[in-house]
Design a protein around this motif. Structure first.
Motif, PDB file in Angstrom:
ATOM      1  N   TYR A  12     -14.102  14.174  13.322  1.00 15.85           N
ATOM      2  CA  TYR A  12     -13.783  12.755  13.190  1.00 15.85           C
ATOM      3  C   TYR A  12     -12.278  12.584  13.038  1.00 15.85           C
ATOM      4  CZ  TYR A  12     -18.770  12.486  12.017  1.00 15.85           C
ATOM      5  OH  TYR A  12     -20.146  12.600  12.036  1.00 15.85           O
ATOM      6  N   ILE A  13     -11.819  11.354  13.276  1.00 14.76           N
ATOM      7  CA  ILE A  13     -10.371  11.120  13.219  1.00 14.76           C
ATOM      8  C   ILE A  13      -9.827  11.238  11.804  1.00 14.76           C
ATOM      9  CG2 ILE A  13     -10.412   9.639  15.271  1.00 14.76           C
ATOM     10  CD1 ILE A  13      -9.990   7.242  13.336  1.00 14.76           C
ATOM     11  N   ASN A  14     -10.684  11.180  10.786  1.00 11.90           N
ATOM     12  CA  ASN A  14     -10.152  11.188   9.419  1.00 11.90           C
ATOM     13  C   ASN A  14      -9.415  12.472   9.062  1.00 11.90           C
ATOM     14  OD1 ASN A  14     -12.422  12.830   9.206  1.00 11.90           O
ATOM     15  ND2 ASN A  14     -13.423  11.617   7.614  1.00 11.90           N
ATOM     16  N   VAL A  15      -9.627  13.558   9.816  1.00 11.60           N
ATOM     17  CA  VAL A  15      -8.930  14.808   9.508  1.00 11.60           C
ATOM     18  C   VAL A  15      -7.711  15.042  10.406  1.00 11.60           C
ATOM     19  CG1 VAL A  15     -10.992  15.919   8.584  1.00 11.60           C
ATOM     20  CG2 VAL A  15     -10.420  16.212  11.003  1.00 11.60           C
ATOM     21  N   LEU A  16      -7.349  14.090  11.243  1.00 13.97           N
ATOM     22  CA  LEU A  16      -6.200  14.293  12.135  1.00 13.97           C
ATOM     23  C   LEU A  16      -4.926  14.667  11.370  1.00 13.97           C
ATOM     24  CD1 LEU A  16      -6.684  11.493  14.836  1.00 13.97           C
ATOM     25  CD2 LEU A  16      -7.040  13.957  15.101  1.00 13.97           C
ATOM     26  N   PRO A  17      -4.631  14.068  10.206  1.00 11.51           N
ATOM     27  CA  PRO A  17      -3.432  14.498   9.490  1.00 11.51           C
ATOM     28  C   PRO A  17      -3.473  15.966   9.049  1.00 11.51           C
ATOM     29  CG  PRO A  17      -4.075  12.320   8.752  1.00 11.51           C
ATOM     30  CD  PRO A  17      -5.204  12.835   9.607  1.00 11.51           C
ATOM     31  N   GLN A 209       2.979  17.995   7.279  1.00 14.81           N
ATOM     32  CA  GLN A 209       3.595  17.402   8.467  1.00 14.81           C
ATOM     33  C   GLN A 209       2.793  16.203   8.955  1.00 14.81           C
ATOM     34  OE1 GLN A 209       5.452  19.632  11.467  1.00 14.81           O
ATOM     35  NE2 GLN A 209       5.567  21.527  10.291  1.00 14.81           N
ATOM     36  N   GLY A 210       1.471  16.310   8.934  1.00 14.58           N
ATOM     37  CA  GLY A 210       0.636  15.218   9.417  1.00 14.58           C
ATOM     38  C   GLY A 210       0.767  13.960   8.582  1.00 14.58           C
ATOM     39  N   CYS A 211       0.857  14.098   7.275  1.00  5.88           N
ATOM     40  CA  CYS A 211       0.976  12.921   6.415  1.00  5.88           C
ATOM     41  C   CYS A 211       2.309  12.211   6.594  1.00  5.88           C
ATOM     42  CB  CYS A 211       0.768  13.324   4.956  1.00  5.88           C
ATOM     43  SG  CYS A 211      -0.953  13.752   4.566  1.00  5.88           S
ATOM     44  N   CYS A 218      -1.788   7.528  14.661  1.00 10.19           N
ATOM     45  CA  CYS A 218      -2.475   6.272  14.978  1.00 10.19           C
ATOM     46  C   CYS A 218      -2.448   5.987  16.471  1.00 10.19           C
ATOM     47  CB  CYS A 218      -1.846   5.119  14.200  1.00 10.19           C
ATOM     48  SG  CYS A 218      -2.163   5.186  12.421  1.00 10.19           S
ATOM     49  N   ARG A 219      -1.348   6.288  17.132  1.00  8.97           N
ATOM     50  CA  ARG A 219      -1.282   6.109  18.590  1.00  8.97           C
ATOM     51  C   ARG A 219      -2.306   7.001  19.277  1.00  8.97           C
ATOM     52  NH1 ARG A 219       4.266   5.570  17.412  1.00  8.97           N
ATOM     53  NH2 ARG A 219       4.635   7.808  17.678  1.00  8.97           N
ATOM     54  N   LYS A 238      -5.518   4.646   3.292  1.00  4.41           N
ATOM     55  CA  LYS A 238      -6.549   4.648   2.246  1.00  4.41           C
ATOM     56  C   LYS A 238      -6.974   6.066   1.874  1.00  4.41           C
ATOM     57  CE  LYS A 238      -8.909   0.251   3.313  1.00  4.41           C
ATOM     58  NZ  LYS A 238      -8.225  -0.224   4.510  1.00  4.41           N
ATOM     59  N   LEU A 239      -6.851   6.994   2.797  1.00  2.65           N
ATOM     60  CA  LEU A 239      -7.365   8.343   2.593  1.00  2.65           C
ATOM     61  C   LEU A 239      -6.373   9.205   1.822  1.00  2.65           C
ATOM     62  CD1 LEU A 239      -8.890   8.990   6.131  1.00  2.65           C
ATOM     63  CD2 LEU A 239     -10.097   8.311   4.040  1.00  2.65           C
ATOM     64  N   LYS A 240      -6.904  10.071   0.989  1.00  5.75           N
ATOM     65  CA  LYS A 240      -6.101  11.028   0.245  1.00  5.75           C
ATOM     66  C   LYS A 240      -6.546  12.426   0.661  1.00  5.75           C
ATOM     67  CE  LYS A 240      -4.660   7.418  -2.015  1.00  5.75           C
ATOM     68  NZ  LYS A 240      -3.378   6.791  -1.634  1.00  5.75           N
ATOM     69  N   TYR A 241      -5.591  13.335   0.733  1.00  3.35           N
ATOM     70  CA  TYR A 241      -5.900  14.674   1.233  1.00  3.35           C
ATOM     71  C   TYR A 241      -5.584  15.771   0.216  1.00  3.35           C
ATOM     72  CZ  TYR A 241      -6.440  12.314   5.704  1.00  3.35           C
ATOM     73  OH  TYR A 241      -6.860  11.478   6.703  1.00  3.35           O
ATOM     74  N   ASP A 242      -5.350  15.390  -1.034  1.00  2.00           N
ATOM     75  CA  ASP A 242      -5.081  16.369  -2.087  1.00  2.00           C
ATOM     76  C   ASP A 242      -6.363  16.638  -2.875  1.00  2.00           C
ATOM     77  OD1 ASP A 242      -2.317  16.365  -1.382  1.00  2.00           O
ATOM     78  OD2 ASP A 242      -2.051  14.518  -2.542  1.00  2.00           O
ATOM     79  N   LEU A 243      -6.247  17.506  -3.851  1.00  2.00           N
ATOM     80  CA  LEU A 243      -7.368  17.780  -4.756  1.00  2.00           C
ATOM     81  C   LEU A 243      -6.793  17.964  -6.153  1.00  2.00           C
ATOM     82  CD1 LEU A 243     -10.412  18.081  -4.948  1.00  2.00           C
ATOM     83  CD2 LEU A 243     -10.199  20.474  -4.289  1.00  2.00           C
ATOM     84  N   ASP A 244      -6.199  16.868  -6.659  1.00  2.00           N
ATOM     85  CA  ASP A 244      -5.504  16.927  -7.936  1.00  2.00           C
ATOM     86  C   ASP A 244      -6.481  16.731  -9.090  1.00  2.00           C
ATOM     87  OD1 ASP A 244      -6.033  14.196  -8.033  1.00  2.00           O
ATOM     88  OD2 ASP A 244      -3.995  13.602  -7.469  1.00  2.00           O
ATOM     89  N   ALA A 245      -5.933  16.583 -10.304  1.00  2.00           N
ATOM     90  CA  ALA A 245      -6.791  16.516 -11.492  1.00  2.00           C
ATOM     91  C   ALA A 245      -7.729  15.313 -11.446  1.00  2.00           C
ATOM     92  CB  ALA A 245      -5.931  16.473 -12.754  1.00  2.00           C
ATOM     93  N   GLY A 246      -7.231  14.156 -10.968  1.00  2.00           N
ATOM     94  CA  GLY A 246      -8.080  12.980 -10.886  1.00  2.00           C
ATOM     95  C   GLY A 246      -9.213  13.149  -9.897  1.00  2.00           C
TER      96      GLY A 246
END
Length: 289
Positions: A12-17, A209-211, A218-219, A238-246
Motif C-alpha cells: 500500500y502507499i502508506n509505506v512509500l516513505p 530520506q522518505g520523510c 505524493c506526486r 497524519k502517519l507516524k513511522y517511529d516506535l517511541d515511548a508513546g
C-alpha cells in the motif's frame, strides 16, 4: 550462491516513505523485496519465508516469542489515520447482531474495529471475513476497508457513516495507535544478527530520506489512488513511522484489550533487537546462510 535475504513490504502507499531510498536504489540493494498485504506478510514470516518484514501489530502480539521488533519503525498515528476505515449503513450503536464484513488483509484492523465498536458504542456485530467491495451485499450493514481500498471508498463518499479507526482509538484511550511494526524472526537474529542489523539500518536510513521527500512521494502516489497531491500530503502527514515511548504505550494498551477479550492467550512483551540506529547506509549485506 546463497539466496538474497528477503525483506517484506506492505503493498500500500502508506509505506512509500519507508522504502523511498530503497526504491530509488540510493542505498545498496543486496536483498530481495517481497510485497504483499499485511496478512500475506504475516503468513510468510510465520512460515520462515522472510527474514525481516513489516507485520501487523496483532501478528506480533500473537507470536511475540518468535519475533524481535526493529526500533524506530512502525506504521502508526495519533488520531486520524485516513486509510483504516469502517463504513456502515447504520449508526454504529445499532450494529449489535448485524452482519459486518472485515477485510482479510489486516488482522490488526479487524481486531481494532471490534474493540472500538464495543467500547465506544456498546455494539457487538456479527463479524465475518470477506472481500472489500464497492457496494454492500444484501444483509450486510458494515464493512472494514484498509489501505488504498479505504482511500478510494472514502473518496467516493457513498456510505452514510464511516469511522476512522485511528481517531476512534485516540478518542477511547488518548494514545497513539500502532497498526504495523517491522520485525525480524528470532531464529534469524540468533543465527545472523549482522544481517538483521544491516536490514534495520537500511530501513531506518531510507525512512529518514522518505520523510523529507513527501512532495515527491505524493506526486508518485497520485497514479495509485484517486486523490490529489494536496490530499495525499495531508494523508502522509497524519502517519507516524517511529516506535517511541508513546507508541509503545499505545501498542501495549491494545494488547491489554485483546488479552482481556480473549484474543491473546497471554500478555505480550515488547522485545527489540539490541542496539540503536545509525543514519548512514551500511555497506553490502552479509550473505544469507
Amino acid at each position: 550462491m546463497p539466496d538474497l535475504p528477503r525483506l517484506g513490504r506492505i503493498r500500500y502507499i502508506n509505506v512509500l516513505p519507508i522504502y523511498y531510498a530503497i526504491d530509488r536504489a540510493i542505498c545498496p540493494n543486496g536483498f530481495q523485496v517481497v510485497s504483499g498485504t499485511p496478512a500475506e506478510l504475516n503468513e510468510q514470516m510465520r512460515g520462515g519465508f522472510l527474514e525481516v518484514s513489516a507485520i501487523s501489530s496483532y501478528e506480533y502480539g500473537r507470536r511475540f516469542r518468535d519475533y524481535l521488533l526493529l526500533p524506530e519503525l512502525s506504521i502508526s498515528t495519533v488520531g486520524d489515520v485516513g486509510s483504516v476505515l469502517f463504513f456502515s449503513r447504520l449508526p454504529f450503536q445499532r450494529l449489535s447482531g448485524r452482519e459486518v464484513v472485515l477485510s482479510a488483509a489486516s488482522a490488526t484492523s479487524a481486531a481494532l474495529v471490534k474493540v472500538v465498536l464495543a467500547e465506544l458504542y456498546g455494539a457487538r456485530p456479527l463479524c465475518r471475513t470477506g472481500a472489500v467491495t464497492n457496494q454492500f451485499a444484501d444483509g450486510v450493514c458494515g464493512m472494514l476497508a484498509i489501505g488504498d481500498e479505504a482511500l478510494r471508498l472514502r473518496a467516493r463518499g457513498i456510505y452514510p457513516y464511516f469511522l476512522d479507526l485511528g481517531r476512534a482509538w485516540h478518542d477511547l484511550t488518548g494514545l497513539p495507535f500502532v497498526f504495523g511494526v517491522w520485525a525480524a524472526r528470532r531464529d534469524v537474529w540468533e543465527r545472523q544478527p549482522d544481517l538483521v542489523t544491516y536490514l534495520h539500518r537500511t530501513l531506518v536510513s531510507s525512512k529518514l530520506q522518505g520523510c523529507n521527500a513527501l512532495s515527491d512521494i505524493c506526486r508518485q502516489a497520485t497514479a495509485q489512488v484517486n486523490l490529489s497531491e494536496a490530499e495525499l500530503l495531508d494523508y502522509f502527514q497524519k502517519l507516524k513511522y517511529d516506535l517511541d515511548a508513546g507508541q509503545q504505550e499505545g501498542l501495549t494498551a491494545f494488547f491489554r484489550y485483546l488479552h482481556r477479550y480473549g484474543d491473546l492467550p497471554e500478555m505480550p512483551e515488547l522485545r527489540f533487537i539490541p542496539g540503536g540506529q545509525e543514519t548512514a547506509f551500511p555497506g553490502p549485506p552479509p550473505q544469507l546462510i
